[in-house]
Design an enzyme around this catalytic site. Structure first.
Site, PDB file in Angstrom:
ATOM      1  N   THR A 127      31.131 -19.059 -10.926  1.00  0.00           N
ATOM      2  CA  THR A 127      30.863 -19.343  -9.504  1.00  0.00           C
ATOM      3  C   THR A 127      32.050 -18.526  -8.923  1.00  0.00           C
ATOM      4  O   THR A 127      32.872 -17.924  -9.585  1.00  0.00           O
ATOM      5  CB  THR A 127      31.171 -20.703  -9.226  1.00  0.00           C
ATOM      6  OG1 THR A 127      31.126 -21.149  -7.646  1.00  0.00           O
ATOM      7  CG2 THR A 127      32.654 -21.398  -9.715  1.00  0.00           C
ATOM      8  N   TYR A 128      31.856 -18.206  -7.573  1.00  0.00           N
ATOM      9  CA  TYR A 128      32.843 -17.702  -6.883  1.00  0.00           C
ATOM     10  C   TYR A 128      32.799 -17.895  -5.387  1.00  0.00           C
ATOM     11  O   TYR A 128      31.835 -18.425  -4.673  1.00  0.00           O
ATOM     12  CB  TYR A 128      32.363 -16.193  -6.997  1.00  0.00           C
ATOM     13  CG  TYR A 128      31.376 -15.400  -6.500  1.00  0.00           C
ATOM     14  CD1 TYR A 128      29.869 -16.003  -6.770  1.00  0.00           C
ATOM     15  CD2 TYR A 128      31.310 -14.638  -5.251  1.00  0.00           C
ATOM     16  CE1 TYR A 128      28.887 -15.381  -6.185  1.00  0.00           C
ATOM     17  CE2 TYR A 128      30.168 -14.231  -4.472  1.00  0.00           C
ATOM     18  CZ  TYR A 128      28.997 -14.695  -5.110  1.00  0.00           C
ATOM     19  OH  TYR A 128      27.778 -14.048  -4.624  1.00  0.00           O
TER      20      TYR A 128
ATOM     21  N   ARG B  61      27.205  -9.965 -12.525  1.00  0.00           N
ATOM     22  CA  ARG B  61      27.136 -11.043 -11.801  1.00  0.00           C
ATOM     23  C   ARG B  61      27.381 -12.224 -12.653  1.00  0.00           C
ATOM     24  O   ARG B  61      26.200 -12.519 -13.403  1.00  0.00           O
ATOM     25  CB  ARG B  61      26.079 -11.240 -10.836  1.00  0.00           C
ATOM     26  CG  ARG B  61      25.835 -10.190  -9.773  1.00  0.00           C
ATOM     27  CD  ARG B  61      25.224 -10.834  -8.888  1.00  0.00           C
ATOM     28  NE  ARG B  61      23.908 -10.839  -8.604  1.00  0.00           N
ATOM     29  CZ  ARG B  61      23.349 -10.776  -7.528  1.00  0.00           C
ATOM     30  NH1 ARG B  61      24.052 -10.475  -6.607  1.00  0.00           N
ATOM     31  NH2 ARG B  61      22.165 -10.795  -7.315  1.00  0.00           N
TER      32      ARG B  61
ATOM     33  N   ARG C   6      30.384 -16.218 -18.211  1.00  0.00           N
ATOM     34  CA  ARG C   6      29.666 -16.919 -19.107  1.00  0.00           C
ATOM     35  C   ARG C   6      30.075 -16.498 -20.595  1.00  0.00           C
ATOM     36  O   ARG C   6      30.322 -17.632 -21.402  1.00  0.00           O
ATOM     37  CB  ARG C   6      27.925 -16.281 -19.242  1.00  0.00           C
ATOM     38  CG  ARG C   6      27.429 -17.194 -17.986  1.00  0.00           C
ATOM     39  CD  ARG C   6      25.669 -17.231 -18.019  1.00  0.00           C
ATOM     40  NE  ARG C   6      25.541 -16.989 -16.580  1.00  0.00           N
ATOM     41  CZ  ARG C   6      24.975 -16.065 -15.916  1.00  0.00           C
ATOM     42  NH1 ARG C   6      25.264 -14.780 -16.281  1.00  0.00           N
ATOM     43  NH2 ARG C   6      24.587 -16.272 -14.685  1.00  0.00           N
TER      44      ARG C   6
ATOM     45  N   ASP D 230      23.602 -21.857 -13.175  1.00  0.00           N
ATOM     46  CA  ASP D 230      24.122 -21.238 -12.099  1.00  0.00           C
ATOM     47  C   ASP D 230      24.204 -22.229 -10.937  1.00  0.00           C
ATOM     48  O   ASP D 230      23.439 -23.068 -10.595  1.00  0.00           O
ATOM     49  CB  ASP D 230      23.098 -20.100 -11.606  1.00  0.00           C
ATOM     50  CG  ASP D 230      23.151 -18.839 -12.706  1.00  0.00           C
ATOM     51  OD1 ASP D 230      24.169 -18.868 -13.455  1.00  0.00           O
ATOM     52  OD2 ASP D 230      22.420 -18.105 -12.443  1.00  0.00           O
ATOM     53  N   ASP D 231      25.411 -21.966 -10.054  1.00  0.00           N
ATOM     54  CA  ASP D 231      25.833 -22.821  -8.875  1.00  0.00           C
ATOM     55  C   ASP D 231      24.631 -23.006  -7.815  1.00  0.00           C
ATOM     56  O   ASP D 231      24.441 -23.909  -7.449  1.00  0.00           O
ATOM     57  CB  ASP D 231      27.211 -22.455  -8.543  1.00  0.00           C
ATOM     58  CG  ASP D 231      27.227 -21.255  -7.926  1.00  0.00           C
ATOM     59  OD1 ASP D 231      26.248 -20.443  -7.896  1.00  0.00           O
ATOM     60  OD2 ASP D 231      28.261 -20.743  -7.516  1.00  0.00           O
ATOM     61  N   ASP D 232      23.798 -22.002  -7.848  1.00  0.00           N
ATOM     62  CA  ASP D 232      22.683 -21.785  -6.517  1.00  0.00           C
ATOM     63  C   ASP D 232      21.441 -22.412  -6.881  1.00  0.00           C
ATOM     64  O   ASP D 232      20.764 -22.770  -5.943  1.00  0.00           O
ATOM     65  CB  ASP D 232      22.789 -20.521  -6.216  1.00  0.00           C
ATOM     66  CG  ASP D 232      22.710 -19.482  -7.080  1.00  0.00           C
ATOM     67  OD1 ASP D 232      22.653 -19.817  -8.265  1.00  0.00           O
ATOM     68  OD2 ASP D 232      21.940 -18.350  -6.740  1.00  0.00           O
TER      69      ASP D 232
ATOM     70  N   GLU E 279      19.248 -12.167 -20.253  1.00  0.00           N
ATOM     71  CA  GLU E 279      18.586 -13.182 -21.110  1.00  0.00           C
ATOM     72  C   GLU E 279      18.034 -12.814 -22.266  1.00  0.00           C
ATOM     73  O   GLU E 279      18.501 -13.640 -23.405  1.00  0.00           O
ATOM     74  CB  GLU E 279      17.447 -14.090 -20.104  1.00  0.00           C
ATOM     75  CG  GLU E 279      18.084 -14.520 -18.943  1.00  0.00           C
ATOM     76  CD  GLU E 279      18.102 -13.630 -17.597  1.00  0.00           C
ATOM     77  OE1 GLU E 279      18.092 -12.586 -17.820  1.00  0.00           O
ATOM     78  OE2 GLU E 279      18.016 -14.182 -16.620  1.00  0.00           O
TER      79      GLU E 279
ATOM     80  N   HIS F 207      14.849 -21.621  -9.221  1.00  0.00           N
ATOM     81  CA  HIS F 207      15.907 -20.588  -9.067  1.00  0.00           C
ATOM     82  C   HIS F 207      15.912 -20.029  -7.496  1.00  0.00           C
ATOM     83  O   HIS F 207      14.669 -19.763  -7.212  1.00  0.00           O
ATOM     84  CB  HIS F 207      15.568 -19.460  -9.847  1.00  0.00           C
ATOM     85  CG  HIS F 207      16.423 -18.477  -9.815  1.00  0.00           C
ATOM     86  ND1 HIS F 207      16.646 -17.633 -11.127  1.00  0.00           N
ATOM     87  CD2 HIS F 207      17.335 -17.854  -9.095  1.00  0.00           C
ATOM     88  CE1 HIS F 207      17.745 -16.748 -10.908  1.00  0.00           C
ATOM     89  NE2 HIS F 207      17.953 -16.716  -9.673  1.00  0.00           N
TER      90      HIS F 207
HETATM   91  N1  UDP Z   1      28.404 -15.214  -9.625  1.00  0.00           N
HETATM   92  C1  UDP Z   1      29.581 -15.125  -9.888  1.00  0.00           C
HETATM   93  N2  UDP Z   1      30.437 -14.019  -9.368  1.00  0.00           N
HETATM   94  C2  UDP Z   1      29.754 -12.997  -8.687  1.00  0.00           C
HETATM   95  C3  UDP Z   1      28.118 -13.161  -8.754  1.00  0.00           C
HETATM   96  C4  UDP Z   1      27.728 -14.192  -9.081  1.00  0.00           C
HETATM   97  O1  UDP Z   1      30.549 -15.830 -10.509  1.00  0.00           O
HETATM   98  O2  UDP Z   1      30.255 -12.011  -8.401  1.00  0.00           O
HETATM   99  C5  UDP Z   1      27.617 -16.617 -10.058  1.00  0.00           C
HETATM  100  C6  UDP Z   1      26.798 -17.167  -9.072  1.00  0.00           C
HETATM  101  O3  UDP Z   1      27.781 -18.118  -8.588  1.00  0.00           O
HETATM  102  C7  UDP Z   1      26.114 -17.795  -9.980  1.00  0.00           C
HETATM  103  C8  UDP Z   1      25.713 -16.855 -10.965  1.00  0.00           C
HETATM  104  O4  UDP Z   1      26.858 -16.148 -11.172  1.00  0.00           O
HETATM  105  O5  UDP Z   1      26.278 -19.154 -10.375  1.00  0.00           O
HETATM  106  C9  UDP Z   1      24.383 -16.052 -11.005  1.00  0.00           C
HETATM  107  O6  UDP Z   1      24.410 -15.370  -9.449  1.00  0.00           O
HETATM  108  P1  UDP Z   1      23.456 -15.136  -8.421  1.00  0.00           P
HETATM  109  O7  UDP Z   1      22.696 -16.092  -7.956  1.00  0.00           O
HETATM  110  O8  UDP Z   1      23.952 -14.117  -7.265  1.00  0.00           O
HETATM  111  O9  UDP Z   1      22.371 -14.024  -9.474  1.00  0.00           O
HETATM  112  P2  UDP Z   1      20.961 -13.936  -9.269  1.00  0.00           P
HETATM  113  O10 UDP Z   1      20.502 -15.252  -8.850  1.00  0.00           O
HETATM  114  O11 UDP Z   1      20.476 -13.172  -8.338  1.00  0.00           O
HETATM  115  O12 UDP Z   1      20.500 -13.591 -10.719  1.00  0.00           O
END
Ligand code: UDP
Length: 252
Positions: free
Chosen positions: A11-12, A75, A80, A100-102, A201, A229
Site C-alpha cells: 500500500t502507499y 508497483r 510483495r 491489493d488494497d484497491d 503473475e 479488480h
Molecule cells: N502500490 C504501492 N506502491 C505504488 C503503487 C502501487 O504500494 O507505488 C500498491 C497498491 O496500493 C496496490 C498494489 O500495489 O495494493 C497494486 O497497485 P495498482 O492497483 O496501482 O496496480 P494495478 O491494479 O494497476 O495493477
C-alpha cells in the site's frame, strides 16, 4: 485446526488510501481466524496506515521495504517480495494471498482459499473502462480442474498463465520446501524485480507450479466471481498531506 490465512497487501499514501484500507480491513475483520495481514509500505511505515492497522482488531504486521523503486511499473513488486521473505524467514505456515488494497473481495473468497492444498486460482472480474482488458481474467474450470484461461487476444500467446495478482493463493511451505512439492525449480523463488509489466503473475506462478494439473479451481467449477479488480484513476484528486491532523482546524 483451521489453516492460517496470510494476506499480503502492498500500500502507499494517496487520496483513496484511507477508503481502500478501511474497506479491506472491514472485510478482513469478518474473516474467521486465524488470519495474518501483512501490510507493506515503501521507505517508511506511515502514521496513517499504522493508525488504521492498530484499530482493526485483525492480527497484522506492518513491514517496510527500503529498496529503491527503480521503475514506476514496479508497483507493489518489491513490497510483495519483502512479505515473501518475511513469511519464509519465519516459516509462517499457511495459505498466502496477495490482496491489493484497491480490489473488492467477498467473504466467501477468504473461506474458499483456506481449503487450498497447493495452489488455487479463480477468475477475477475486471472493472475497467478500457476495452483492451479482458472482462474476466483467470481459469476456465471443469469441477476442481483448471482446463484453460479467460484472456484477451493481445496477451494470448505471450503469457503462460492468465491470472490476476488477486486471482491465486498458495501454500507458503512451497517457498522453503521445494522437494516436498516437486517444485519446477528447486532454486529459491526468484525475485520479480526485473520482470516486464503484465508478466509478474505468470513468472511467479511458473516457479511454484509445473502446469494446470497442479492447480485447484476455487471454488470448484469456478462458477462464481468472488473478487473484483478495480482500475480507478485517482490522479488529480485533492489530498491533504496525511489525514492525521497535527493541530485543530482554525475556527472561522
Ligand atoms: N502500490 C504501492 N506502491 C505504488 C503503487 C502501487 O504500494 O507505488 C500498491 C497498491 O496500493 C496496490 C498494489 O500495489 O495494493 C497494486 O497497485 P495498482 O492497483 O496501482 O496496480 P494495478 O491494479 O494497476 O495493477
Amino acid at each position: 485446526p483451521r489453516k492460517l490465512l496470510i494476506v499480503v497487501t502492498p500500500t502507499y499514501n494517496r487520496a483513496l488510501q484511507a477508503y481502500y484500507l478501511n474497506r479491506l480491513s472491514g472485510a478482513l475483520k469478518l474473516v474467521k481466524s486465524p488470519l495474518l495481514w501483512i501490510v507493506v509500505e515503501m521507505n517508511v511505515a506511515s502514521a496513517e496506515t499504522a493508525d488504521i492497522l492498530r484499530k482493526t482488531g485483525v492480527m497484522y504486521r506492518h513491514l517496510v521495504c527500503s529498496k529503491n523503486m527503480t521503475d514506476i511499473k514496479d508497483r507493489g513488486v518489491h513490497q510483495r517480495n519483502v512479505a515473501l521473505e518475511h513469511i519464509a524467514h519465519h516459516r509462517l505456515d499457511g495459505i498466502v494471498y496477495f490482496a491489493d488494497d484497491d480490489n473488492i473481495y467477498s467473504l466467501e473468497l477468504f473461506e474458499s482459499i483456506r481449503s487450498i492444498n497447493r495452489f488455487g486460482t479463480w477468475p477475477v472480474a475486471m472493472l475497467a473502462q478500457s476495452k483492451s482488458k479482458a472482462i474476466l481474467e483467470g481459469p476456465v474450470c471443469n469441477g476442481s480442474r483448471v482446463i484453460g484461461w479467460h484472456t484477451n487476444e493481445k496477451s494470448k500467446q505471450l503469457r503462460r498463465f492468465h491470472v490476476d495478482m488477486s486471482g491465486f493463493a498458495f501454500n507458503s511451505t512451497i517457498l522453503w520446501d521445494p522437494k516436498k512439492w516437486h517444485r519446477p525449480t528447486s532454486d529459491p523463488i526468484q525475485q520479480l524485480d526485473n520482470v516486464k509489466e503484465g508478466f509478474q503473475e505468470t513468472t511467479f506462478i511458473e516457479q511454484i507450479v509445473e502446469d494446470e494439473s497442479q492447480m485447484e479451481a476455487v471454488p470448484p467449477g469456478c462458477s462464481r466471481v468472488l473478487t473484483w479488480h478495480l482500475h480507478l484513476e485517482a490522479r488529480g484528486l485533492i489530498y491533504p498531506r496525511g489525514w492525521l491532523l497535527q493541530k485543530n482546524l482554525d475556527a472561522v
